[in-house]
Design a protein around this motif. Structure first.
Motif, PDB file in Angstrom:
ATOM      1  N   ALA A   1       2.134 -11.125  -8.093  1.00  4.61           N
ATOM      2  CA  ALA A   1       1.526  -9.796  -7.960  1.00  4.61           C
ATOM      3  C   ALA A   1       0.037  -9.921  -7.662  1.00  4.61           C
TER       4      ALA A   1
ATOM      5  N   VAL B   1      -1.490 -12.580  -6.195  1.00  2.85           N
ATOM      6  CA  VAL B   1      -1.666 -13.085  -4.831  1.00  2.85           C
ATOM      7  C   VAL B   1      -1.538 -11.932  -3.840  1.00  2.85           C
ATOM      8  N   MET B   2      -0.534 -11.120  -4.045  1.00  4.39           N
ATOM      9  CA  MET B   2      -0.326  -9.976  -3.159  1.00  4.39           C
ATOM     10  C   MET B   2      -1.537  -9.049  -3.177  1.00  4.39           C
TER      11      MET B   2
ATOM     12  N   ALA C   1      -4.250 -10.696  -1.245  1.00  7.59           N
ATOM     13  CA  ALA C   1      -3.940 -10.820   0.187  1.00  7.59           C
ATOM     14  C   ALA C   1      -4.133  -9.468   0.883  1.00  7.59           C
ATOM     15  N   THR C   2      -3.597  -8.407   0.293  1.00  9.92           N
ATOM     16  CA  THR C   2      -3.819  -7.092   0.907  1.00  9.92           C
ATOM     17  C   THR C   2      -5.286  -6.689   0.733  1.00  9.92           C
TER      18      THR C   2
ATOM     19  N   VAL D   1       4.165  -1.304   0.109  1.00 12.65           N
ATOM     20  CA  VAL D   1       3.194  -2.120   0.826  1.00 12.65           C
ATOM     21  C   VAL D   1       3.734  -2.436   2.220  1.00 12.65           C
TER      22      VAL D   1
ATOM     23  N   SER E   1       1.448  -3.763   5.227  1.00 11.56           N
ATOM     24  CA  SER E   1       0.024  -3.962   5.463  1.00 11.56           C
ATOM     25  C   SER E   1      -0.345  -4.295   6.899  1.00 11.56           C
TER      26      SER E   1
ATOM     27  N   ALA F   1       0.780 -11.209   3.957  1.00 11.90           N
ATOM     28  CA  ALA F   1       0.505 -10.324   2.817  1.00 11.90           C
ATOM     29  C   ALA F   1       1.766  -9.560   2.435  1.00 11.90           C
TER      30      ALA F   1
ATOM     31  N   TYR G   1       4.182 -11.799   0.451  1.00  5.07           N
ATOM     32  CA  TYR G   1       3.820 -11.955  -0.962  1.00  5.07           C
ATOM     33  C   TYR G   1       4.115 -10.666  -1.736  1.00  5.07           C
ATOM     34  N   ALA G   2       3.903  -9.531  -1.098  1.00  6.31           N
ATOM     35  CA  ALA G   2       4.258  -8.274  -1.762  1.00  6.31           C
ATOM     36  C   ALA G   2       5.761  -8.226  -2.039  1.00  6.31           C
TER      37      ALA G   2
ATOM     38  N   MET H   1       6.671 -10.611  -4.911  1.00 11.38           N
ATOM     39  CA  MET H   1       6.295  -9.961  -6.164  1.00 11.38           C
ATOM     40  C   MET H   1       7.320  -8.901  -6.555  1.00 11.38           C
TER      41      MET H   1
ATOM     42  N   ILE I   1      -5.223 -15.513   3.496  1.00 11.71           N
ATOM     43  CA  ILE I   1      -4.635 -14.354   4.178  1.00 11.71           C
ATOM     44  C   ILE I   1      -5.675 -13.256   4.254  1.00 11.71           C
ATOM     45  N   PRO I   2      -5.918 -12.629   5.415  1.00 12.52           N
ATOM     46  CA  PRO I   2      -5.390 -12.954   6.740  1.00 12.52           C
ATOM     47  C   PRO I   2      -6.046 -14.207   7.306  1.00 12.52           C
TER      48      PRO I   2
END
Ligand SMILES: [Ca+2]
Ligand SMILES: [Ca+2]
Ligand SMILES: [Ca+2]
Ligand SMILES: [Ca+2]
Ligand SMILES: [Ca+2]
Ligand SMILES: [Ca+2]
Lengths: 272, 272, 272, 272, 272, 272
Positions: free
Chosen positions: C145, C147-148, C151-152, D134, D136, D141, D144-145, D148, D203-204
């Motif tokens: 969670a 990392v996400m 990242a976003t 999410v 994105s 990203a 990973y969402a 999660m 990321i990015p």
């Protein structure tokens, strides 16, 4: 269980991308009148259906179709965003008011959060909420909820139709508007099968009317300080369900002033 | 402008206070089917009315009546809370399962936030939201929204009626149920005045149907992988508005796979 | 317990105030990808930590740092608002499209509610919600969670960086982007300590896999009406956790049609 | 476009209906970790996909599968509610603590709003919100969402598994837990295809790292008043992306105290 | 910038864990009267402060202290959850009403989402919302918002104090109640510095009162249908700000009935 | 019970319709500082009042007046929308920056959802939420909540006044600003009747101060890493309630580091 084919139910073509219209289209995706709402509403009604199988089946059919409508509109948003200004083009804005309008009028989250993609939100970026979904366990109530959703949905779609002059968008909306026409018909047809006004009303029709207050169940009560002043189909004649006679009269308090007990010590009201 | 007299529209009597029922009643105050929703909905529809004055007037009448319903229910909540346990009575709970049920089943915010008073929230403590309110600028769409509100509202009230065996509460609910009966009638009577199915449909009836897609506006489209399987009033015969013939067929993709442009550099998609 | 010194973690300089950019920055304060979210998320994860103390400590460190990021961004918003038009300057808008863009593009609540200050809301004025915060009681789930979120969050920050050409703002964002780089590393480093893919997966790794359905735990199920059509690392070869072999096949219904009991009388379903 | 067959992906059997468990299951439908969230998330990511078609296709596959999971869980809720007490059975509660527990522990809206059916809400009746979704515009990203979502989702499902001893429910959950296992694998497999840590991070990966602040992009900054005190993989050695060296140091303010301009007259600050 | 030491501001001790009390405590964390609200409110007010530095500084001090209060309460929740039933212990519930009460009365998300940890939500699981935060750009308005927050917050804390008989919890709450006492004082002391009633009122005091309607700015208007009936300090004598004389009279409509233009064709109102 | 007469409390005249100002006015209808909030707040406080009847009566009076304020503002919104562009007038926008500003700055839902009518939402289209309403069961706390609502409400109204140069709108706002002046007075007058600072503080004054922690109830605690640095009325001298002496000192942790038990197996924490 659900399946897909990756194709669109109807073609989605954007001749001139317009990020402001992308924002407008969001209302039809994630707004109160939007496709996520009807998709969820019809599917939950189907999954919760405890009556005749034919209604569960029909709800499942149309709920599944609405998923394809979300898909069409999300695609339309993404295509309209392909012309979005990827930066605060001050110079461009100074020279061209339309760039200024787009900067002001687009949803900033289309760029910031979505990377120029659609969101499950309305035209103001307010997220879709499950609070809109109606699945009441009463088929007639659900049908009226569905008629309302398709009536406000078709009104929205016609306003979007008027707002744009993009031929591709108009063609897509003409399709969605037509589907709303049919969906209004469908839910009203169920109500006809349920007996129409005389059979279905009052909803729920399974509650014995003898138990409701017989003094006020067909009376229009006027709260106007000068008493009843309006007249209409609802103030006289037989009621629509054929079970009463309309009347009208001044609303009057039948209960006195409420009397609550003093606060208990544990809530720590103020010593006054 | 609005006035008040401090009295209740109908008497609110609680013979045996019950904090669990207080929580239940909150659904009728601040829930999707509740009185704040209809009060706001009818008042906003009135304030936004741009058509015949009689409908504005009627909406104002009934919107004002609904304010009195919130008042009745808030009073009922406060009265039911007068028996709430003001502390975590472990000993009492050990000895009497009903105390345990009350502890578990009441809304903790009735005690913690309200000091044993009502809240503008639903039976789960989720706050009332203006997102439910429908005021669409189209009278027929609004009327269906109102019928839906009174249909789900009456269903809720009958369930509350079944849930309690308190004579005072049953008497109050019998009054509110009767008002819901009348209110369902009212909005449907307006729809009748607007021309009924043949006059009012499709909503909005001001959009020229020639502009909607004529291939699918009266067709039931089946998304079932084995094709159309349901039959009903909506699959054959004249449409309810008298403007088409129902048909049914398999839903098929008329658009191909969507093609989006690659991301612009500024959104910083991932290099893949 | 927490302390402060009233200074900024990194300098916040706005060379040319821009109320539209102030609105954009709100996404990084109160949006889904924003600093309030990560601050709360890391702090709640720390406070709820029941495992090794080192992870609680690290979460507390970085949660506290994120508070300083909210502070920097709120300052940046306030500074960007110093050029906001304090009135509806019709004449100015007529003469200068940029004024028009600002009027349209700024958040009206920055002026109306905040008096030209920052708000705990996103770029559309939608308030921050605690619903985003993840503190699951499972360290590996929490790390993903996190990392996400980073990242976003970094994607958002790079988009803000592209959007502005203000040197001060670019400098501040370059700092925040760098911190997001490190924070992505941190959470992934914990996952490495937890055993990487083979040690940590599937999450939670404490549930005995013998109890999950062994037929479908490493199978890609295709819902495409024409069956499996995609191929990738996930359709063949050893699974990433080393505990299975990937396969793919058509998704098929293993359960029949659901059968619900008819409604009980007390819910007052419609008599059909 | 989407299709259905009206059958369940896996059998849903409830041996002993339990309204409290019905409430628990709502978390897996409309909660942060629930199936509506992942269905919407994968579908929006697919619809917004601007990169290689294979990822769009895969997202569409699994998004469609998740719709079937909502269907399974909604059915499970409806079946568990078949034993719900349709009234405030005081006498029953007095005699049987379990009845008391059910009265206290069930979601009142299951009865009041849903007529013993499922809702698009979580275990506390808080409605599903699109704010969780999410999409994105950055594939890594998004992945990973998704990891999660499946990690917290699987944790939730295992907790539901522990909570019940109903064999039918355990069997259904064993299926859903297995699917979560696979889905965790899928998204991580995409990340592997995207280059793993060294290829995908930070990321990015399309933002030039030369533009981020090179002083702090691999440094653990300690906000502890007594300076750095933790050690881990993240405080020393090569960074996971191979592009830096971890270090740690005390966080120190690099910006001074912020200086805002005095308020403009039009905001009507207080004269102090 | 912010720092921490990982220690609690005051000791948090739970003698007898109680999951129902854990739920109650959530109101003090994430509810309207809770610590997240005041922490955010004071910090945003500080960050947005454009007046004398001393008030910014003080707000920063107390905002930082409130972070430590969230920490204390989150710890208290986690400790109270250590006795939570990790399964639906039907047998236990049948034998012990208190187990039944706990099952019914605890927040299911404490177990399902949090793994027996605290959440940023209220006692009904409704997530914290930034919509509560007041940072108005007017110092006096902000101070009254802060007094209100500490007044409702202290009321909440005293109710929690009454609800529990756990000595550890009572000790912690006695600390928090005392801090609320001081915080009420602080904000009122600022108002005194701002001039008290005569100096600070009406808020904002920077708007020239000559521009407000002088007929009604010190008149109590009665909407009671039988005219003014109440009397108090506010119906006669000098006003509190010393700038007017109180009076009272019947509220009467000074505007006629509103007249809106008919709808434009593009909104597709219903043809009536 | 409530009544109406269909007339406006004060005249609402719009000389030059302005859709951007319509959006601004929404903040005063459905925003945190708006009229729906105060209407509901005063009415719920009245309905929940358990103390002297005079306060219930007064709250009912002013709550009813606020309904008329919503009505005035909704009318003002509808009138301002009469000049809204009913289509995306690209050509017009290109030629006239003001059209561009309007397109960007108006609320799209005013057209799409409301058909050019008002909504129960704020200036960003975020729906009104009942979560703002304070009805605490403690009269003094409620009064401060009301002062705060009228203080932020008057600040908002003066900002709207500055924003427009429409004489009709200025006249209407001058009326509403005057009413806010009076309403601030009213609630403060009640606090004076309740004993002023020495009588009413600390709120709730019914909790015995002997039970609060006497070490910290009049001490300003500084979290600044360099210790106390601010001085003011709140750091020395007698407290405002006359019940203590102000002091200040450094905030220090009185509790150690929290120690939570390890997770129980059923929550499926990660094996670490
Ligand atoms: Ca549709
Ligand atoms: Ca009603
Ligand atoms: Ca950060
Ligand atoms: Ca799933
Ligand atoms: Ca506090
Ligand atoms: Ca007012």
């Amino acid at each position: 269980m659900f399946y897909h084919d990756g194709k669109l139910q109807y073609s989605v073509r954007v001749d001139t991308p317009n990020p402001v219209f992308a924002r407008m289209l969001q209302q039809a995706i994630g707004g109160q009148e939007g496709e996520i709402r009807v998709a969820m509403q019809y599917l939950f009604q189907a999954w919760n259906a405890r009556g005749p199988k034919k209604y569960r089946d029909m709800l499942l059919e149309t709920g599944t179709e609405e998923l394809a409508h979300i898909e069409m509109l999300a695609t339309a948003v993404a295509l309209n965003l392909e012309g979005a200004p990827p930066a605060l083009q001050e110079q461009a804005a100074k020279e061209n008011p339309l760039v200024a309008a787009v900067l002001g009028g687009m949803d900033p989250r289309h760029y910031l959060s979505g990377g120029l993609g659609a969101l499950p939100a309305d035209a103001n970026g307010v997220p879709f909420t499950g609070a809109w979904v109606v699945s009441s366990g009463n088929l007639a109530a659900d049908m009226y909820a569905n008629v309302m959703a398709e009536a406000t949905g078709r009104a929205l779609a016609t306003r979007l139709y008027e707002f744009t002059d993009d031929p591709g968008m108009k063609d897509m909306l003409a399709f969605l508007i037509a589907r709303d026409t049919m969906h209004q018909q469908q839910w009203l047809a169920v109500l006809e099968e349920l007996g129409g006004h005389t059979g279905a009303l009052p909803i729920p029709n399974s509650f014995p009317q003898a138990q409701e207050n017989g003094e006020v169940n067909y009376a229009f009560l006027s709260t106007h300080i000068d008493g009843p002043q309006t007249e209409g189909r609802w103030t006289q004649g037989a009621s629509l369900d054929g079970k009463g006679q309309f009347s009208q009269r001044r609303a009057e308090p039948q209960g006195g002033e409420p009397q609550l007990a003093p606060p208990v010590p544990q809530v720590h009201a103020q010593l006054e």
